[in-house]
Structures are given as structure tokens and as C-alpha cells.
Design a protein around this motif. Structure first.
Motif, mmCIF file in Angstrom:
data_model
loop_
_atom_site.group_PDB
_atom_site.id
_atom_site.type_symbol
_atom_site.label_atom_id
_atom_site.label_comp_id
_atom_site.label_asym_id
_atom_site.label_seq_id
_atom_site.Cartn_x
_atom_site.Cartn_y
_atom_site.Cartn_z
ATOM 1 N N ALA A 65 0.841 -1.200 0.000
ATOM 2 C CA ALA A 65 0.000 0.000 0.000
ATOM 3 C C ALA A 65 0.878 1.253 0.000
ATOM 4 O O ALA A 65 0.601 2.232 -0.720
ATOM 5 N N ARG A 66 1.950 1.215 0.806
ATOM 6 C CA ARG A 66 2.883 2.342 0.860
ATOM 7 C C ARG A 66 3.532 2.563 -0.501
ATOM 8 O O ARG A 66 3.610 3.695 -1.009
ATOM 9 N N GLU A 67 4.017 1.483 -1.090
ATOM 10 C CA GLU A 67 4.710 1.588 -2.369
ATOM 11 C C GLU A 67 3.778 2.086 -3.469
ATOM 12 O O GLU A 67 4.180 2.911 -4.310
ATOM 13 N N LYS A 68 2.532 1.609 -3.469
ATOM 14 C CA LYS A 68 1.572 2.041 -4.496
ATOM 15 C C LYS A 68 1.257 3.528 -4.352
ATOM 16 O O LYS A 68 1.166 4.261 -5.343
ATOM 17 N N PHE A 69 1.106 3.974 -3.120
ATOM 18 C CA PHE A 69 0.817 5.386 -2.855
ATOM 19 C C PHE A 69 1.965 6.265 -3.344
ATOM 20 O O PHE A 69 1.752 7.243 -4.073
ATOM 21 N N ILE A 70 3.178 5.930 -2.936
ATOM 22 C CA ILE A 70 4.334 6.760 -3.296
ATOM 23 C C ILE A 70 4.554 6.752 -4.806
ATOM 24 O O ILE A 70 4.834 7.789 -5.420
ATOM 25 N N GLU A 71 4.412 5.590 -5.436
ATOM 26 C CA GLU A 71 4.642 5.487 -6.877
ATOM 27 C C GLU A 71 3.624 6.309 -7.662
ATOM 28 O O GLU A 71 3.961 6.947 -8.671
ATOM 29 N N THR A 79 8.274 14.521 -5.602
ATOM 30 C CA THR A 79 9.563 13.948 -5.217
ATOM 31 C C THR A 79 9.400 13.125 -3.933
ATOM 32 O O THR A 79 8.962 13.662 -2.912
ATOM 33 N N PRO A 80 9.713 11.835 -3.960
ATOM 34 C CA PRO A 80 9.604 11.025 -2.734
ATOM 35 C C PRO A 80 10.683 11.411 -1.712
ATOM 36 O O PRO A 80 11.847 11.619 -2.072
ATOM 37 N N LEU A 81 10.307 11.535 -0.450
ATOM 38 C CA LEU A 81 11.235 11.803 0.642
ATOM 39 C C LEU A 81 11.258 10.622 1.599
ATOM 40 O O LEU A 81 10.237 9.951 1.793
ATOM 41 N N ASN A 82 12.418 10.394 2.205
ATOM 42 C CA ASN A 82 12.501 9.386 3.255
ATOM 43 C C ASN A 82 11.803 9.900 4.508
ATOM 44 O O ASN A 82 11.832 11.098 4.804
ATOM 45 N N PRO A 83 11.171 9.000 5.267
ATOM 46 C CA PRO A 83 10.484 9.444 6.483
ATOM 47 C C PRO A 83 11.477 9.905 7.550
ATOM 48 O O PRO A 83 12.634 9.479 7.566
ATOM 49 N N ARG A 84 11.017 10.770 8.422
ATOM 50 C CA ARG A 84 11.818 11.213 9.559
ATOM 51 C C ARG A 84 11.580 10.282 10.750
ATOM 52 O O ARG A 84 10.651 9.468 10.744
ATOM 53 N N PRO A 85 12.397 10.409 11.807
ATOM 54 C CA PRO A 85 12.198 9.566 12.995
ATOM 55 C C PRO A 85 10.852 9.855 13.659
ATOM 56 O O PRO A 85 10.245 10.907 13.446
ATOM 57 N N VAL A 86 10.388 8.924 14.495
ATOM 58 C CA VAL A 86 9.135 9.133 15.222
ATOM 59 C C VAL A 86 9.339 10.038 16.433
ATOM 60 O O VAL A 86 8.366 10.499 17.038
ATOM 61 N N VAL A 87 10.593 10.299 16.806
ATOM 62 C CA VAL A 87 10.873 11.295 17.842
ATOM 63 C C VAL A 87 11.299 12.571 17.133
ATOM 64 O O VAL A 87 12.214 12.550 16.307
ATOM 65 N N VAL A 121 6.184 13.811 -1.779
ATOM 66 C CA VAL A 121 5.373 12.721 -1.245
ATOM 67 C C VAL A 121 6.202 11.956 -0.225
ATOM 68 O O VAL A 121 7.427 11.815 -0.373
ATOM 69 N N ILE A 122 5.532 11.493 0.827
ATOM 70 C CA ILE A 122 6.231 10.827 1.927
ATOM 71 C C ILE A 122 5.263 9.877 2.613
ATOM 72 O O ILE A 122 4.047 10.092 2.602
ATOM 73 N N SER A 123 5.778 8.809 3.194
ATOM 74 C CA SER A 123 4.984 7.962 4.080
ATOM 75 C C SER A 123 5.657 8.026 5.445
ATOM 76 O O SER A 123 6.708 7.419 5.663
ATOM 77 N N GLN A 124 5.060 8.798 6.347
ATOM 78 C CA GLN A 124 5.687 9.118 7.626
ATOM 79 C C GLN A 124 5.090 8.295 8.775
ATOM 80 O O GLN A 124 3.923 8.446 9.102
ATOM 81 N N PRO A 125 5.901 7.411 9.397
ATOM 82 C CA PRO A 125 5.426 6.743 10.614
ATOM 83 C C PRO A 125 5.131 7.791 11.684
ATOM 84 O O PRO A 125 5.968 8.669 11.940
ATOM 85 N N THR A 144 -1.950 3.461 17.932
ATOM 86 C CA THR A 144 -0.994 4.448 18.436
ATOM 87 C C THR A 144 0.074 4.745 17.389
ATOM 88 O O THR A 144 0.599 5.856 17.329
ATOM 89 N N THR A 145 0.403 3.758 16.551
ATOM 90 C CA THR A 145 1.365 3.956 15.465
ATOM 91 C C THR A 145 0.667 3.731 14.136
ATOM 92 O O THR A 145 -0.029 2.725 13.971
ATOM 93 N N PHE A 146 0.860 4.652 13.229
ATOM 94 C CA PHE A 146 0.280 4.512 11.896
ATOM 95 C C PHE A 146 1.188 5.242 10.907
ATOM 96 O O PHE A 146 1.953 6.135 11.281
ATOM 97 N N GLU A 147 1.106 4.829 9.652
ATOM 98 C CA GLU A 147 1.851 5.528 8.600
ATOM 99 C C GLU A 147 0.933 6.519 7.909
ATOM 100 O O GLU A 147 -0.140 6.144 7.425
ATOM 101 N N MET A 148 1.357 7.769 7.893
ATOM 102 C CA MET A 148 0.595 8.788 7.196
ATOM 103 C C MET A 148 1.206 8.999 5.823
ATOM 104 O O MET A 148 2.272 9.603 5.683
ATOM 105 N N GLY A 149 0.540 8.447 4.809
ATOM 106 C CA GLY A 149 0.934 8.731 3.445
ATOM 107 C C GLY A 149 0.509 10.153 3.122
ATOM 108 O O GLY A 149 -0.651 10.511 3.327
#
Length: 910
Positions: A65-71, A79-87, A121-125, A144-149
Motif C-alpha cells: 500500500a505504501r509503495e503504491k501510494f508513493i509510486e 519527489t519522494p522523501l525518506n520518512p523522519r524519525p518518530v521522535v 510525497v512521503i509515508s511518515q510513521p 498508536t502507530t500509523f503511517e501517514m501517506g
């Protein structure tokens, strides 16, 4: 929230495609749909879940699902970005990354810094704990944890990227073309969003009862005046990656879709049977309308499942509550793994507090399942599952396991301590919510466990359904901004005065090895002096300010303090300026400056050593650099061993010998973050688009304002002088560098000489002498124990013949030859544990006063309050005394001996 303006939601896209605006018959919200039959907004809790009946692409995992969204968005120019830390290390006002927009707040959203790409575009935990109490029962709507595309577009006044029309079309195309959802199943519900001081209209995209995305149009700033239009208009979207996986897999719970085979592994480890399929699908159908914070709604939920399955409500409750425990463990352990994987250290403050909250809530659910297993057993399958998606989890595997074991040990200890405290509170009556929160905050005791213990004593406690959400909301960010870059200590009128001057040129950065300089005087205010340029370093970044002197009109003034605010440096001198002149000369105290430079560069060097020895989770919790020493506080879950401390020191001194260059330069903050990561912000987060970077090549790189050396060789050497745990999860390192080493060694040599003088030995003979003293002490201790054993036999004989008074209590008062009160108290305790009907006292004689220690057995203390008895006796014996019901002591006049004490004891008991 302001009244919604319908014009904010009327789009050409809706008109062209034939969407109709309707009003939800349940919640009253307006929505746009192609389906003439829809009379609700198709979003929970206004609509039951029925998306399992809606056709779509089949069976996407979370990764797919993540890959389909970003693609999809990559194909559409993002431009796809790498996610940042959860802290959220780049934020001073927030502990956790709660949404993708947090990645760009406040620096990009305020216009201070350009975005790293536009559009992107990003998928951020993300981690949100405000709804933590709802996890499990709603079968996956709450996590409590989810990925926000997310796809973001930043529209500047001079540059438009795209806005509402394009955003809604992207969503429509993604869901219909990529996920193959029928067009007439998609609903756009009108809503409003606020967060982080910004606001704007939004659409919530729902299908079959499940919200799949939120499309926010950030266009207002919230301040005291209300809503002010922003020059920077931001598209802020959030697609639920886990919800997309759930939607396409059509499983009865989101946990089945997210965790797959790991659920079966958990069931095996926990010895839990899978519930009947009809119960899970019954819960699926009813969960969309469930409000987990409403007791009536929860009861209706159980009733609905019972009705649909033919099972009793009690049986349904038992099954679904057990399932909820399982789902909580799945969710929380993923959250824990991400938190620890990104370097959080559990503690009683900050982000560490939130990590501990999640860990202890998971442990509580294990306890409620009556399962005596370690969380580690449940963590390892998740590390294996998520390690590919989030490599930091796999890399930190050993750290995660070790920390969880340590937290389990601390939780067990906290329970034992806390339950003892709660028993005392039970005696005083009921416990309110604030007291429950205090027990949790101070001792980490889950309220459900307190309630369980209270029920055994006939006390009913009503634990709030949202207890952990309340706790989390109180700790979501620091009460004050944490930054260390500009903590100015100046009178308000001086700060206001400074605002009229231009920024000061910083010679201490340009020429850190210069001692004197010339400058132009811009202004004075009493003892405060502002120049156009300066060599004097202002207090900041944990480094103390420079001192020295300046010459104005041939008169010298001592500089005693230096501060900086809004780019302007102010010098505080020892007397008011008598006569201002344009030209000023200044001279810094070089010895002090050079020692500060050594200790500051040594701090960075030591941080690199500590991270290499103790782990990448190490994060600076505080620092101070003075001419006398350096101090570095770091997050760590236990005291380092002696060998680890020595290894840290050896590593640091090896790098000193290597004379690594210390590079100091300015960089665009986005470029610096991409190159070095967020460990840049160990010492605080600067608020400028360009940041000053201090790099010890291949060792440590940080954003830093301080003065530094040219290379590590100039540090001269490092000696760690003290390591201590200053609070839970924080370790303090104190050290000296350079010529301070010889001064510190001189202190040690003086201490050794003092020891030699006491021992009467020569240098080098100390250990031999101490060993012989220790051997002698051991022999004397053995002799003492033998004498004590003989005396205890005599005491035992006297106790067996003790006098019994009318109320059945036996009495004995003895003189003791031993003055060790700790031993006497331990012996008294042993005697009264065996002789429960006895009151016994030992009298220790001294030159001025006599001390009497007393103990009462359990049967005796039921009849007599010993503490009150001793108070009464001491008044008659010209002394003072008291204690508890079964133990106490008296200090009495020397004239009263054993016989007098016995007589007064009998008199007071009569």
C-alpha cells in the motif's frame, strides 16, 4: 472552529463530475457524492462498516500500500522523501512525530526555510497517544502507530504549485484508478482542521464507513486576533496506509491486515485460541458505530454482536475483551519498537516518559491476560516483520531487547512499592482521579491494578475510560520550549533597547584565536554596551561567556558578562560608561577562552565516544562548558560499567592523538539535515535557514554556536572525573581537558598523600597496608559475631523467663553491651517475630544520655500502641521518645537505669 463557509468546498471538479452536496442524516455534516442513495457521510461513527462488500484491488500489504501510494504521486511529479524519525528531534515544542506536516514545522511552514522538494510525497510513521485507551476495542480504527501517506504542496505568493482542485482530483484518481474503488462509493466530507497554530478547511475521504484520507488546505494562522490569512498556502494531506491495506484485504480487523502471520505467532505464544469467525465479523459490522468513550455505546456494541451471533453478552464480552488485549499488545509493541529504534530512552520525563507509558500499558495488558511471559518474546516477531521497512528497528535490536528487559524489572519493582503505598491510601478512604494519576506518574502503577487490589478490600474505584489518553495529553510536549541556543538573562527594558540595533558581527567565529580587536560603539545603556562587532563570546549553547576588558575614550571597563538576543551581542561592564566614543578596543581573557574552547571541543569528542560505546540511542540531555571542567548529560537506561567508562575515555584520547581536523562552516539547514541527520541537533535546534556546523571529521557533527579548536590534538587530553545517574534515564559525565588534567592529577596526588599520612605508609604501600587492615577488620568482625552469639543465647534465656502482666503481655528490659543500633533493632525484630506476645527493650548506656530501643510483637501491638507508650514513659524519665505501633525508642536522662525503666514501663501499662 469557525462556521464553515460552503464556498470553501464548492469545486469545479465536483461540478464537472456530477457530485452532489448532501447533508448526513446522522451527524449533520455536508458531503459530496456521486451516489444518489447515500444519506450518510459514509464515515464512522455515522455509518456501519460495510467496505468489505465494496470491490477494489485485492490484498495489499502495508508495504505494498505504501509503495503504491508513493509510486502514484511520483508519477504525478512529486519527489519522494525518506520518512523522519518518530521522535521529533528537530522540534523544541513536541516530543513525537504525530503527522507528516510535523516534518516541516515550524521552519518550512513559517516560510523561514524552503521545502526539500515541492511538491513532495512521503509515508511518515507517526505516533499519537491521545486515543491510546481506544486501541483494540474498535478493531483497528484507533492505533498508536500509523503511517501517514502524504503529498504536500507549498504555494508561495509568487509561486503556485497546486491547491484544492488538483488535490481532490489526485485523491479521486488514486482511489478509483489505483485501488479500483467504484467512483460512486467515494465520499468527500466537508470538515475543518486545526493544529500547530494553523488551520484551514479540509475534506475527509470515506468509503463504506472507513475514512481513508484527509485533505487539508492550510491557509490560516491562529493567534489572539483569531484567524489570519497566511501568505504561504499549504496542501497537507494524510492517507491512512494501514487503512488502505485493511480496505483492500477485507479482513474483519485492521490488525489482521497490518500484522498478518504475527497474530498467529502471538496467539501461540500467549496460548490464545482464535475466536469464532462470526464473532469477529459481528464486531466488524458493529465497530463502525462504536464510540469507545461512551459506556452506553460500548454496551450496545456488545449487544449488537451478541444479537448477530446468538451468543450471550457475557460470552461476547469475554471473547472481545481478550481479543482487545491481544490487539493492544500488537499495536503497542510496534510503537515501542519504533520509539526505541529511533533512540528514545524510557524515563520519567519528556519522550522517555511516553515510551515508558506505552511499555507499561503493554505490560499491564499482559498481566490482565494472566500471562507470565516477557514482552521480549512478543517483540522479536515484530522486529523481524518491520525490520525491512524500518531498518533502524533491526539495527537497534539488541538495544530494544535489553531496554524492555530493564523496563520489565523496573515495572515489577514499581508495582511492589506502589501497591504498598496504595494500601495506605485505601485506609484513608476513596482515591480520586488525580490521586490515580499521581500514583501512575510517581510510581508507574496502572490504575486497573490499583482498582483490582481495592476491590479485594471492598473499595470500588472507577477508573476513567480515557485514563492513559489524559496522561499522554499532559506529556505530549514540553511545558516550555527546550532550545538551548538563546536563553537570555537580561532585563526586559534592555532586550527592548537592543532591538533597535543591527546584528553584531561575530569575530569570535571569524577569528577565534584572536585576543584583541577594534570595533565601533553603537550604543550604551548604563552598564550595557553594544558594538558593531565583537570577539567576546556570549553565554549560549552550554558555553560560558568570555570576560576581559574594553577601552572607551582611554578608560578601561571590565567585561563581566556577555549576552545575545536576536543577533545582537550586549556587553555587561563593571561600571557605567562615563563618556562614549566611536572607536572602541577590546581584549578577551585568553586563558579562560582557550580552556572553554578545549572543554567545548572535548564535549563533542566525548559525545562521539559515548555513542560508539553505549549505542546510537545516546542523546544529549544537557551540557555545560566552563574553564574548570566540562559536563555532558546523556540519555541512557543504566549506569555505564567501569570498563565502559574507561573505553569511552580511551577512544576519546585516541582521537586526540590522531589530531582530527575540527571543521566549522555554515550550511543550508535542509542540506545539513540530509547529509548528517538529526543528531545535528544534540545541543538544541537553531531557528535560522542557515546553520553553523561543527564537524570532527568521521567522528561527530553537530549544529553549534560555540568556539572550537582547529583540531582534536589541541584538546591535549581528556580525563573523566565523575559519572553518575542524575535522574532515571539520564547519566552525567564530568571531565577535564588540556592543562586542567595536571591540576586534577595534583588533587588526586594530594588525596593519596593524605591517605598515606593517615595509614602511616610511604607512597606505593597504600594497597598493601589497606589489605592488612581489612584482614584485621575481618578477624575482629568474626570475633564480634562469636561474642554476639553468646550474648544472644543469654538474651534468649531471659526472654523465656520474661514476666507476664495482667493483660497477657510479657515484658523484658535488658542492658546491652553492644552500641550498634542497627544490630540492636534487627535483633529486637527477630525476638518479637518469634515472641508475638512480648514487649522487649534494650538499653544502650552512654556518657550523657541513655538510649532505649523497644519492639512489640504482633499480639502485643494489638493491645498496646508502643509509640504512644514510649512518649508517656519518656516524660516521666526526663527525656523524649515515640515511634510506631510496634517499634520505638527513647533518649532519657543518665540517672535512670534498667530498674527505673522497668518500673515506669509497668506503671504506664497499669
Amino acid at each position: 472552529m469557525p462556521k464553515l463557509n460552503p464556498e470553501d468546498y464548492r469545486l469545479s471538479f465536483f461540478k464537472e463530475r456530477g457530485f452532489v452536496r448532501k447533508k448526513c442524516k446522522v451527524g449533520g455534516e455536508y458531503f459530496w457524492s456521486l451516489n444518489q442513495n447515500f444519506d450518510t457521510c459514509q464515515d464512522a461513527p455515522d455509518t456501519e462498516y460495510w467496505f468489505d462488500k465494496i470491490p477494489s484491488i485485492k490484498g495489499l500489504s502495508v508495504r505494498e500500500a505504501r509503495e503504491k501510494f508513493i509510486e502514484f504521486f511520483k508519477k504525478n511529479g512529486h519527489t519522494p522523501l525518506n520518512p523522519r524519525p518518530v521522535v521529533a528531534r528537530w522540534r523544541e515544542d513536541l516530543y513525537l512525530t504525530i503527522a507528516s506536516i510535523v516534518d516541516f514545522q515550524p521552519h518550512v511552514t513559517s516560510g523561514l526555510v524552503k521545502p526539500p522538494a515541492n511538491p513532495l510525497v512521503i509515508s511518515q510513521p507517526s505516533i499519537r497517544l491521545e486515543d491510546i485507551d481506544n486501541v483494540g476495542l474498535t478493531i483497528g480504527r484507533h492505533l498508536t502507530t500509523f503511517e501517514m501517506g502524504a503529498h504536500h504542496a507549498f504555494n508561495y505568493p509568487e509561486t503556485r504549485i497546486y491547491w484544492k482542485e488538483e488535490t481532490v482530483k489526485y485523491a479521486f484518481d488514486f482511489f478509483t484508478k489505483e485501488l479500483k474503488i467504484p467512483e460512486d462509493m467515494i465520499v468527500f466530507k466537508e470538515s475543518w482542521w486545526e493544529g500547530g497554530g494553523n488551520a484551514g478547511p479540509c475534506f475527509e475521504v470515506a468509503v463504506g464507513g472507513l475514512e481513508l484520507a484527509t485533505l487539508v488546505f492550510m491557509m490560516y494562522k491562529i493567534d489572539n486576533k483569531g484567524y489570519t490569512s497566511l501568505p504561504l498556502k499549504i496542501v497537507d494531506t494524510g492517507y491512512g496506509i494501514e487503512r488502505i491495506a485493511w480496505f483492500t484485504q477485507k479482513t474483519p480487523t485492521a490488525f489482521d491486515a497490518i500484522f498478518g502471520e504475527v497474530i498467529d505467532k502471538y496467539r501461540k505464544i500467549l496460548n490464545l485460541n482464535k475466536p469464532p469467525s462470526e464473532v469477529l465479523w459481528g464486531a466488524f459490522k458493529a465497530a463502525g458505530r462504536l464510540d469507545p468513550e461512551d459506556i452506553t455505546s460500548v454496551e450496545e456494541f456488545y449487544g449488537s454482536v451478541s444479537k448477530n451471533t446468538g451468543l450471550s453478552i457475557e460470552m461476547v464480552k469475554g471473547i472481545l475483551q481478550r481479543e482487545a488485549h491481544l490487539y493492544v499488545l500488537l499495536d503497542h509493541i510496534k510503537t515501542i519498537s519504533l520509539m526505541l529504534g529511533d533512540g528514545i530512552v524510557p524515563s520519567n520525563t519528556g519522550e522517555g516518559y511516553l515510551a515508558r507509558l506505552v511499555i507499561r500499558r503493554a505490560l499491564k495488558h499482559l498481566k490482565l491476560l494472566n500471562k507470565d511471559i516477557s514482552l521480549v518474546e512478543l517483540t522479536e516477531p515484530q522486529i523481524a516483520l518491520w525490520g525491512r521497512d524500518f531498518p533502524q528497528i533491526y539495527e537497534a535490536k539488541d538495544y530494544i531487547v535489553e531496554v524492555i528487559k530493564e523496563e520489565e524489572r523496573k515495572f515489577k519493582e514499581a508495582l511492589e512499592r506502589g501497591l504498598r503505598l496504595s494500601y495506605k491510601m485505601f485506609k484513608s478512604g476513596s482515591i480520586n482521579n488525580e490521586e490515580l494519576i499521581k500514583l501512575y506518574d510517581s510510581h508507574g502503577i496502572p490504575p486497573e491494578i490499583i482498582a483490582e487490589e481495592a476491590s479485594k478490600k471492598g473499595i470500588k474505584l472507577n477508573v476513567p475510560n480515557n485514563f492513559y489518553s489524559l496522561i499522554a495529553s499532559r506529556h505530549k510536549g514540553p511545558s516550555k520550549v527546550r532550545g538551548t541556543y538563546e536563553k537570555v538573562q537580561l532585563p526586559k527594558e534592555v532586550i527592548e533597547w537592543m532591538k533597535k540595533f543591527p546584528e553584531t558581527r561575530l569575530y569570535f567565529h571569524e577569528k577565534p584565536y584572536e585576543i584583541d580587536f577594534k570595533a565601533r560603539l553603537l550604543g550604551t545603556m548604563g552598564k550595557y554596551v553594544i558594538l558593531d562587532s565583537t570577539l567576546f563570546y556570549p553565554t549560549g549553547g552550554g558555553q560560558a561567556h568570555d570576560i576581559g576588558r574594553i577601552k572607551i575614550c582611554n578608560e578601561y571597563y571590565n567585561v563581566i558578562d556577555v549576552q545575545k538576543a536576536n543577533g545582537v551581542v550586549v556587553h555587561v561592564v563593571d561600571k557605567e560608561i562615563s563618556k562614549p566614543c566611536d572607536e572602541v578596543s577590546g581584549e578577551i581573557n585568553w586563558k579562560r577562552r582557550y580552556r572553554l574552547m578545549r572543554h567545548h571541543s572535548a564535549t563533542h569528542l566525548l559525545m562521539g565516544s559515548i555513542r560508539r560505546v553505549l549505542g546510537k540511542h545516546i542523546w544529549q540531555a544537557g551540557a555545560e562548558k566552563t574553564p574548570e571542567k566540562g559536563r555532558l548529560d546523556v540519555t541512557h537506561y543504566k549506569m555505564p560499567s567501569i570498563e565502559e567508562i574507561r573505553q569511552i575515555e580511551r577512544l576519546a584520547n585516541n582521537v586526540i592523538d590522531e589530531r582530527k581536523p575540527i571543521n566549522q562552516f555554515y550550511m543550508d539547514r535542509t542540506e545539513a539535515e540530509n547529509r548528517y541527520g538529526f543528531s545535528l541537533y544534540q545541543g538544541g535546534v537553531p531557528t535560522t535557514p542557515t546553520i553553523r556546523v561543527v564537524e570532527i571529521k568521521d567522528w561527530d557533527t553537530e549544529a553549534c554556536f560555540g568556539t572550537h579548536l582547529r583540531n582534536t590534538g589541541e584538546i591535549g587530553g581528556i580525563k573523566i572525573t565523575n559519572v553518575e545517574k542524575i535522574q532515571d534515564g539520564v547519566i552525567r559525565f564530568e571531565f577535564v581537558a588540556g592543562t586542567r588534567l595536571s591540576e586534577e592529577l595534583e588533587k588526586i596526588e594530594n588525596k593519596i598523600q593524605e591517605i598515606n599520612n593517615i595509614l602511616g605508609t610511604k607512597k606505593g604501600e597504600e594497597v598493601q597496608r589497606i589489605n592488612s587492615i581489612m584482614q584485621l577488620c575481618k578477624e575482629k568482625e568474626n570475633a564480634l559475631q562469636a561474642y554476639r552469639k553468646l550474648w544472644e543465647n543469654q538474651v534468649e534465656a531471659i526472654v523465656s523467663r520474661a514476666e507476664r502482666i495482667d493483660n497477657g503481655i510479657r515484658l523484658a528490659v535488658l542492658k546491652t553491651p553492644d552500641s550498634d543500633t542497627r544490630y540492636i533493632r534487627e535483633l529486637l525484630k527477630r525476638i518479637t517475630e518469634k515472641n508475638k506476645d512480648m514487649i522487649i527493650g534494650f538499653v544502650i548506656e552512654s556518657e550523657n544520655r541513655n538510649l532505649a530501643e523497644f519492639s512489640a510483637g504482633s499480639l502485643a501491638s494489638e493491645k498496646i500502641n508502643l509509640g504512644e507508650l514510649l512518649k508517656k514513659m519518656s516524660r516521666k524519665l526526663k527525656g523524649s521518645g515515640g515511634g510506631k505501633k510496634s517499634y520505638g525508642s527513647m533518649s532519657i536522662d543518665k540517672e535512670f537505669g534498667i530498674d527505673a525503666i522497668k518500673n515506669v514501663l509497668k506503671e504506664c501499662l497499669a
